[in-house]
Write an enzyme that holds these catalytic residues in place. Structure first.
Site, PDB file in Angstrom:
ATOM      1  N   LYS A   1       7.823 -15.817   2.628  1.00  0.00           N
ATOM      2  CA  LYS A   1       6.706 -16.028   1.581  1.00  0.00           C
ATOM      3  C   LYS A   1       7.317 -17.331   0.661  1.00  0.00           C
ATOM      4  O   LYS A   1       6.143 -17.868   0.042  1.00  0.00           O
ATOM      5  CB  LYS A   1       6.442 -14.673   0.790  1.00  0.00           C
ATOM      6  CG  LYS A   1       5.575 -13.874   1.623  1.00  0.00           C
ATOM      7  CD  LYS A   1       4.889 -12.856   0.639  1.00  0.00           C
ATOM      8  CE  LYS A   1       3.965 -11.988   1.418  1.00  0.00           C
ATOM      9  NZ  LYS A   1       3.366 -10.887   0.804  1.00  0.00           N
TER      10      LYS A   1
ATOM     11  N   LYS B   1       3.752 -10.561  12.688  1.00  0.00           N
ATOM     12  CA  LYS B   1       3.111  -9.185  12.257  1.00  0.00           C
ATOM     13  C   LYS B   1       1.633  -9.427  11.911  1.00  0.00           C
ATOM     14  O   LYS B   1       1.349 -10.493  11.221  1.00  0.00           O
ATOM     15  CB  LYS B   1       3.776  -8.506  11.093  1.00  0.00           C
ATOM     16  CG  LYS B   1       3.351  -7.277  10.510  1.00  0.00           C
ATOM     17  CD  LYS B   1       4.097  -6.950   9.001  1.00  0.00           C
ATOM     18  CE  LYS B   1       3.225  -7.772   7.935  1.00  0.00           C
ATOM     19  NZ  LYS B   1       3.333  -7.322   6.840  1.00  0.00           N
TER      20      LYS B   1
ATOM     21  N   LYS C   1      -2.727  -8.971   6.105  1.00  0.00           N
ATOM     22  CA  LYS C   1      -3.913  -9.205   5.557  1.00  0.00           C
ATOM     23  C   LYS C   1      -4.084 -10.510   4.817  1.00  0.00           C
ATOM     24  O   LYS C   1      -5.089 -11.142   4.695  1.00  0.00           O
ATOM     25  CB  LYS C   1      -4.303  -8.204   4.616  1.00  0.00           C
ATOM     26  CG  LYS C   1      -3.548  -7.756   3.405  1.00  0.00           C
ATOM     27  CD  LYS C   1      -4.100  -6.585   2.563  1.00  0.00           C
ATOM     28  CE  LYS C   1      -3.010  -5.450   2.357  1.00  0.00           C
ATOM     29  NZ  LYS C   1      -1.764  -5.830   1.510  1.00  0.00           N
TER      30      LYS C   1
HETATM   31  P1  TYM Z   1       1.317  -4.043   2.297  1.00  0.00           P
HETATM   32  O1  TYM Z   1       0.223  -4.065   1.167  1.00  0.00           O
HETATM   33  O2  TYM Z   1       1.572  -5.427   2.872  1.00  0.00           O
HETATM   34  O3  TYM Z   1       1.089  -3.003   3.409  1.00  0.00           O
HETATM   35  C1  TYM Z   1       0.561  -1.639   3.050  1.00  0.00           C
HETATM   36  C2  TYM Z   1       0.999  -0.750   4.190  1.00  0.00           C
HETATM   37  O4  TYM Z   1       0.822  -1.056   5.557  1.00  0.00           O
HETATM   38  C3  TYM Z   1       1.889  -1.333   6.449  1.00  0.00           C
HETATM   39  N1  TYM Z   1       1.594  -2.386   7.136  1.00  0.00           N
HETATM   40  C4  TYM Z   1       1.679  -2.444   8.544  1.00  0.00           C
HETATM   41  N2  TYM Z   1       1.927  -1.491   9.365  1.00  0.00           N
HETATM   42  C5  TYM Z   1       2.035  -1.697  10.856  1.00  0.00           C
HETATM   43  N3  TYM Z   1       1.583  -2.792  11.243  1.00  0.00           N
HETATM   44  C6  TYM Z   1       1.273  -3.825  10.166  1.00  0.00           C
HETATM   45  N4  TYM Z   1       0.904  -4.991  11.150  1.00  0.00           N
HETATM   46  C7  TYM Z   1       1.204  -3.788   9.052  1.00  0.00           C
HETATM   47  N5  TYM Z   1       0.747  -4.580   7.997  1.00  0.00           N
HETATM   48  C8  TYM Z   1       1.207  -3.694   6.815  1.00  0.00           C
HETATM   49  C9  TYM Z   1       3.059  -1.763   5.339  1.00  0.00           C
HETATM   50  O5  TYM Z   1       4.048  -1.533   5.971  1.00  0.00           O
HETATM   51  C10 TYM Z   1       2.689  -0.739   4.242  1.00  0.00           C
HETATM   52  O6  TYM Z   1       3.106   0.369   4.441  1.00  0.00           O
HETATM   53  N6  TYM Z   1       5.134  -3.557  -0.943  1.00  0.00           N
HETATM   54  C11 TYM Z   1       4.179  -2.999  -0.223  1.00  0.00           C
HETATM   55  C12 TYM Z   1       3.164  -1.984  -1.024  1.00  0.00           C
HETATM   56  C13 TYM Z   1       3.962  -1.312  -2.234  1.00  0.00           C
HETATM   57  C14 TYM Z   1       4.818  -0.097  -1.768  1.00  0.00           C
HETATM   58  C15 TYM Z   1       5.180   0.299  -3.217  1.00  0.00           C
HETATM   59  C16 TYM Z   1       4.858   0.639  -0.850  1.00  0.00           C
HETATM   60  C17 TYM Z   1       4.177  -1.557  -3.541  1.00  0.00           C
HETATM   61  N7  TYM Z   1       5.029  -0.671  -3.952  1.00  0.00           N
HETATM   62  C18 TYM Z   1       6.026   1.452  -3.144  1.00  0.00           C
HETATM   63  C19 TYM Z   1       5.515   1.734  -0.930  1.00  0.00           C
HETATM   64  C20 TYM Z   1       6.117   2.457  -2.035  1.00  0.00           C
HETATM   65  C21 TYM Z   1       3.191  -3.915   0.379  1.00  0.00           C
HETATM   66  O7  TYM Z   1       3.173  -4.933  -0.082  1.00  0.00           O
HETATM   67  O8  TYM Z   1       2.609  -3.232   1.461  1.00  0.00           O
END
Ligand code: TYM
Length: 336
Positions: A121, A201, A204
């Site tokens: 990023k 991957k 969003k």
């Molecule tokens: P984020 O917002 O990028 O994604 C949210 C959740 O969706 C999963 N995910 C996917 N799973 C399968 N295939 C994909 N293409 C895909 N894209 C996203 C992510 O693995 C995630 O589970 N850092 C985290 C948010 C966060 C968080 C936390 C999560 C902040 N604090 C504490 C767990 C515990 C994030 O940006 O996820």
């Protein structure tokens, strides 16, 4: 084991960053698992709004407000039940940010420099300090609740490992406060790939600039059908198990995850059939699932008072739980 280890059902915590429209990847990798496993655990699911600020160039206040509401409504529409799961907004529980700062101070820079998400990023924009220390805030999100399991997609594995390292370092420096969380990652569907480029991957944030990259949970059926029918495959024309390209593999994974069978079963079902047929069935099963979610979503969005009440109740319950560990962390460092 820390004294505040939660009794009863194992505790689960997870969240989604409020940076854009939720995708089918978010649903398969995270949300669907949360909803399915809800009865087995004591659950905390939040909207990571503070994390959304790490790339401030992409933030407009009105969009962020809308994304927060959209995400909580989608949590409900995807089956999360406020009677069984605490649903809350991260910034309404200030202990996240304070513990995040404490963790900034116990996390060696070298650990943060190794994070693959930061490396990728930080190549585009002018990287902010928040983007760099993001994993320490994420560790605070998890460790504040003494979570046993963190259900996430595969891309978050490294973030959970660093949360464990931070817990260990803090416990070593100041005494046993935090318990070690475990990732909960599904065997198939934990990394849904981009439809326009199955080597990256589905994300969003990428979807904001590339049409046809992702399926958003709120996309209309025609848009979903178009994106799936145009999904990148390879120069072949029928599904061959001995020559599966990433694009075909991704379509089989999507089909399996959305129809409740595993990927191998999906492969058997489509073996020898044409890519066009596979795409058509993927589009149908996706549209069927998202239409059901969208119907509930629109109903929920029509009642803003209910949404606000859900967030207010969630913040109160989450604060109560977070406070116990937070006080202990403050005591052990001498801040209290
Ligand atoms: P984020 O917002 O990028 O994604 C949210 C959740 O969706 C999963 N995910 C996917 N799973 C399968 N295939 C994909 N293409 C895909 N894209 C996203 C992510 O693995 C995630 O589970 N850092 C985290 C948010 C966060 C968080 C936390 C999560 C902040 N604090 C504490 C767990 C515990 C994030 O940006 O996820």
């Amino acid at each position: 084991m820390p004294s505040n280890t939660p009794p009863g059902k194992p505790r689960v915590l997870s969240g989604i960053t409020a940076t854009g429209k939720l995708t089918i990847g978010n649903y398969i990798g995270a949300l669907s698992v949360w909803a399915q496993e809800q009865d087995k655990h004591e659950n905390y699911f939040f909207i990571a709004d503070l994390h959304a600020l790490t790339v401030p160039e992409n933030i407009k206040a009105n969009d962020l407000r809308e994304h927060i509401k959209q995400i909580v409504a989608l949590y409900l529409a995807c089956g999360l039940d406020p009677e069984k799961s605490v649903l809350f907004q991260q910034s309404r529980v200030p202990a996240h940010a304070t513990l995040g700062w404490i963790f900034d101070c116990v996390t060696p820079i070298g650990w943060l420099e190794r994070m693959t998400q930061y490396k990728s990023k930080s190549q585009n924009a002018t990287p902010s300090a928040g983007l760099f220390t993001y994993p320490a805030l994420m560790a605070a999100d998890i460790l504040l609740y003494q979570a046993t399991y963190v259900p996430v997609g595969d891309d978050q594995r490294q973030h959970i490992e660093i949360a464990r390292d931070i817990a260990q370092r803090f416990n070593h420096l100041f005494g046993e406060v935090f318990r070690m969380p475990e990732p909960m990652i599904r065997t198939s569907g934990a990394r849904i790939m981009g439809l326009d480029d199955p080597t990256v991957k589905m994300s969003k944030s990428t979807a904001q600039t590339r049409d046809g990259h992702a399926i958003a949970l709120l996309d209309p059926p025609a848009k979903i059908r178009k994106a799936v029918m145009r999904a990148v495959t390879d120069s072949g024309s029928e599904v061959r198990p001995d020559a599966l390209s990433p694009g075909v593999d991704n379509l089989l994974t999507l089909f399996g995850a959305l129809s409740g069978i595993d990927r191998d079963e999906a492969l058997r079902r489509f073996e020898g059939r044409r890519y066009g047929e596979l795409k058509k069935e993927v589009a149908e099963v996706t549209i069927e699932r998202v239409t059901a979610i969208q119907d509930r979503y629109h109903e929920i969005r029509s009642d803003e008072t209910y949404l606000e009440k859900t967030l207010a109740d969630g913040a109160e319950k989450a604060s109560e739980t977070a406070e116990q560990t937070f006080t202990e962390a403050m005591r052990s460092t001498g801040l209290l």
